[in-house]
Design a protein around this motif. Structure first.
Motif, PDB file in Angstrom:
ATOM      1  N   LYS A 198      70.139 143.327  85.206  1.00 44.65           N
ATOM      2  CA  LYS A 198      70.764 144.336  86.279  1.00 44.65           C
ATOM      3  C   LYS A 198      69.997 145.708  86.018  1.00 44.65           C
ATOM      4  N   SER A 202      70.172 149.220  88.500  1.00 48.58           N
ATOM      5  CA  SER A 202      70.729 150.472  87.607  1.00 48.58           C
ATOM      6  C   SER A 202      69.675 151.623  88.018  1.00 48.58           C
ATOM      7  N   ASN A 264      82.136 149.244  85.099  1.00 49.54           N
ATOM      8  CA  ASN A 264      82.520 149.230  86.637  1.00 49.54           C
ATOM      9  C   ASN A 264      81.329 149.836  87.502  1.00 49.54           C
ATOM     10  N   HIS A 265      81.200 151.374  87.027  1.00 52.06           N
ATOM     11  CA  HIS A 265      80.657 152.065  87.973  1.00 52.06           C
ATOM     12  C   HIS A 265      78.958 151.569  88.202  1.00 52.06           C
ATOM     13  N   TYR A 266      78.567 151.190  86.805  1.00 56.16           N
ATOM     14  CA  TYR A 266      77.041 150.760  87.097  1.00 56.16           C
ATOM     15  C   TYR A 266      77.243 149.188  87.303  1.00 56.16           C
ATOM     16  N   LYS A 267      78.213 148.539  87.794  1.00 55.94           N
ATOM     17  CA  LYS A 267      78.284 147.061  88.300  1.00 55.94           C
ATOM     18  C   LYS A 267      77.531 146.351  87.275  1.00 55.94           C
TER      19      LYS A 267
END
Length: 268
Positions: A198, A202, A264-267
């Motif tokens: 990820k 990001s 959650n914000h950065y998945k």
């Protein structure tokens, strides 16, 4: 009253240039610095000197030059900095040390060189530009967060140490602003075989946040407000509402709940 003399490190572009240009318009004498003056042959917003915050001899030269020309140095704005991203495990340690050299050791080097003159004058201002990222460990930006967080804490200490000399010290933490910082960041390579799948997503998100950031003139205006304040606060923050609100949430939520919000914000 004589004009105040200001030194802005990292003044050739971005937030530093915006600060310098704005202060010139308000009657300040501004000197900015850049590591490579030859890259800016047409720069005329204010006086630009060559300096590398990692090299103490260049700092000494610039401070001596300004004092020689102006007879004083009233304000230091420690703005020079570098971005760095990557999973900490996969970030070369030489790059980690380099980020600390610029973002943490650099501002301390410059402060050490201007403090004798400010003490001699009986006053001055030192404003350390940090980051809202310095108040939290952000995934894939952990080293950047650490460099800015370290500068926040050092600012608190220096402020108390020099108060008796009439020198005012504070930090100013910007959120995301529309500058060229993303183009100059060190990005740890995105490897297809990496377990940190990820990270690449990001990086794209971080760059989008910068591109959609606010006008850096807001930082410049905050600087002016600080310089017009006889007793500045320890810390200032400037940025989008949600970025500043995130600091409030960190102060009231449990560590695990705040961590969940960040993930959650950065998945992640």
């Amino acid at each position: 009253m004589s004009q105040k003399v200001v030194l802005v490190t990292g003044g050739s572009s971005g937030i530093g240039k915006s600060i310098g240009t704005f202060l010139v318009s308000k009657g300040y004498i501004v000197y900015g610095t850049t590591r490579n003056k030859a890259k800016y042959p047409d720069f005329n917003a204010f006086q630009l000197l060559e300096m590398d915050v990692r090299k103490v001899e260049t700092i000494q030269y610039v401070v001596d030059e300004i004092i020689s020309r102006e007879g004083k140095l009233d304000v230091l704005i420690n703005n020079a900095g570098v971005g760095i991203t990557g999973p900490i495990e996969e970030t070369p340690h030489a790059e980690i040390l380099g980020a600390f050299d610029t973002n943490f050791h650099g501002p301390l080097h410059v402060a050490k060189k201007v403090l004798p003159q400010m003490r001699k004058q009986g006053g001055g201002y030192i404003i350390n530009i940090t980051s809202i990222a310095g108040y939290m460990g952000l995934p894939f930006r952990g080293i950047y967060s650490a460099t800015k967080g370290a500068l926040e804490l050092a600012t608190e200490a220096i402020r108390m140490e020099v108060k008796d000399f009439g020198i005012k010290v504070c930090s100013l933490a910007p959120g995301d602003f529309a500058t060229n910082i993303a183009s100059g960041r060190y990005h740890a390579p995105v490897h297809e075989q990496s377990d940190y799948k990820k990270y690449g997503e990001s990086v794209a998100m971080m760059n989008t946040h910068v591109d959609a950031g606010q006008d850096p003139i807001l930082v410049a205006k905050t600087i002016l407000n600080i310089l017009n304040t006889t007793n500045p606060k320890v810390h200032y923050r400037v940025g989008a509402f949600m970025q500043k609100f995130s600091l409030f949430l960190k102060s009231v939520l449990s560590d695990k709940l705040y961590e969940k919000l960040l993930m959650n914000h950065y998945k992640l």
